[in-house]
Write an enzyme that holds these catalytic residues in place. Sequence first.
Site, short mmCIF file in Angstrom:
data_model
loop_
_atom_site.label_atom_id
_atom_site.label_comp_id
_atom_site.label_asym_id
_atom_site.label_seq_id
_atom_site.Cartn_x
_atom_site.Cartn_y
_atom_site.Cartn_z
N ASP A 2 0.82 -1.21 0.00
CA ASP A 2 0.00 0.00 0.00
C ASP A 2 0.86 1.27 0.00
OD1 ASP A 2 -2.17 -1.80 0.30
OD2 ASP A 2 -1.94 -1.74 2.48
N GLU B 39 -11.27 0.32 -3.57
CA GLU B 39 -10.58 0.88 -2.40
C GLU B 39 -9.43 1.76 -2.84
OE1 GLU B 39 -9.98 -2.80 -0.30
OE2 GLU B 39 -8.43 -3.48 -1.65
C1 6LW Z 1 -5.66 -2.22 2.05
C2 6LW Z 1 -6.35 -2.30 0.77
C3 6LW Z 1 -5.60 -3.40 0.20
O1 6LW Z 1 -6.26 -1.43 2.99
O2 6LW Z 1 -5.36 -4.30 1.17
O3 6LW Z 1 -4.48 -4.29 -1.57
C4 6LW Z 1 -5.67 -3.68 2.38
N1 6LW Z 1 -5.16 -3.37 -0.98
O4 6LW Z 1 -6.29 -1.19 -0.04
C5 6LW Z 1 -4.66 -4.03 3.39
O5 6LW Z 1 -3.37 -3.72 2.90
#
Ligand code: 6LW
Length: 530
Positions: free
Chosen positions: A16, A175
């Site tokens: 991230d 996300e």
């Molecule tokens: C993070 C989300 C993700 O919050 O995994 O791969 C989660 N992306 O964006 C935990 O790293």
Amino acid sequence: MSASYTNPVLPGFYPDPSVCRVGEDFYLVTSSFEYFPGVPVFHSRDLVHWTQIGHCLTRPSQLDLSSAKSSGGIYAPTIRHHDGRFYMVTTDTSGIGNFFVTTDDPAGEWSDPVRVDQGGIDPSLHFEDGRCWFASNGLHWNRDGLYLSEIDAETGQRKSEPKWLWAGAGGKFPEAPHLYRRGGWTYLICAEGGTEFAHAVTIARSRAIDGPYEPCPHNPILCHAGSYNGIQSTGHAELFDDPHGNWWMVCLGVRHAGYPLMHHLGRETYLAPVTWTDDGWPVVHGGREIELEMRVAALPGPAGPAPTPRVRDAFDEPELALGWNFRRNPVADSWSLNERPGWLTLHGQPATLGDAAPLALVARRQQHFDCLAQTLLDFTPRRAGDEAGVTAVMNEHHHHDLFVTVRDGQRAVVLRRTVGSLVAEVARQPVGDGPVELRIEADETWYRFAWRAAGGADDAVWHALGRAETRHLSTELAGGFTGVYLGMYAVSPGGGGEPAHFDHFDYDAPGDATDRSTRSVTTAPADRGA
Ligand code: 6LW
């Protein structure tokens, strides 16, 4: 001229990634989950050599992980710089939810947390026209997607209701919303598909920050799903420009070992160049996938200091080096660099490596498939059950431990493997008095464990105690979002055991092509086949 570099630019568990630029300086943060201190901060000028300069969350008042589950705690952070101030916004999934901390000096102390009462994860901040916007993913009003509200950048108070912006291009789990302003557009980047094989980066844009957003016609702008590429699961990206007006992306990705594909080093940080189409959409690496060996027109700054191959940490400094972590907040007085100067001392705690609780453990990321971790331990346990040694640990249910203890009234070296609910002591050898060296040797497939009496003849033999599959520590088996740590630990079930003194800890990855310590950035004339 052209330049080449090796991906990942941050190998090992550094997922991230988020970057902000101040003049010629780039700052990068990553997730840290249940590890303490939280949210490592790196600096670079060339985007390839990253030097850790600190952590954002160094005090219990900022981060209490005592009851955090493994892979709970701190999720994806975003770093921004505005009006001379750095902001790092993230989610404490085991505590206060979304919050930000600020500082004038990213290498120094950061403020106590300022909470923001917008839910979801993967928060980011965006400053524009004197206003501060807060984006996160979420499920509000039963509508999955990326949400935006305006907040007060001092108090964190929301000034508006969260507004739905976009749900991504159709993948699950939209996300990691990050907002950027370029050429009269606000761009909204998104990670979707979940963090496994379908992970992808998509983008949309709008004239107004609160929408409506139109998706990029060539979404996803990055996705390695279904490809032969040795880098998979690319996603959770950040876009940013350099002082020369060139654009870049950092994102997470994973490298697997063996087949079926499983990975144990964690999600790592990758770098790719970005260009823009005439009608204003970003193109990552010319529309190609990200590779381990990258060639670009130029890097933004001169090659940074090639990180010194600090193979040995001799524990001679007054502070622990920045690469060391605890699992959850350290227990007070469980560790010391002063008690026996030049040694790291651990006081065994009742909590073991099998507990999701604070324990006496000091560990660092395994960043290379091929590496060697070795220490010299001075530990004379008096009671059965007291133990100290080294471990390769993914979480409390997946770790391999090589330790000194007492068995049948005699000091012994033991290899224990924990694979889910299977826990087995697979080898044991008696050991006489005096310090011992303990060693974990790793390749893509195996960890190998050995010990020898220290201070003896130069040719003192290594005693091999056994081996264990790397994939037994993989994310696919162990679950979660982190990667393997290698480190030193001590346990005393009743407390009050003898201290365990570690003289040094070596971490050596000589043969790995992606080893940061041997790798260099090269420049070559374009006519040599750039
Ligand atoms: C993070 C989300 C993700 O919050 O995994 O791969 C989660 N992306 O964006 C935990 O790293």
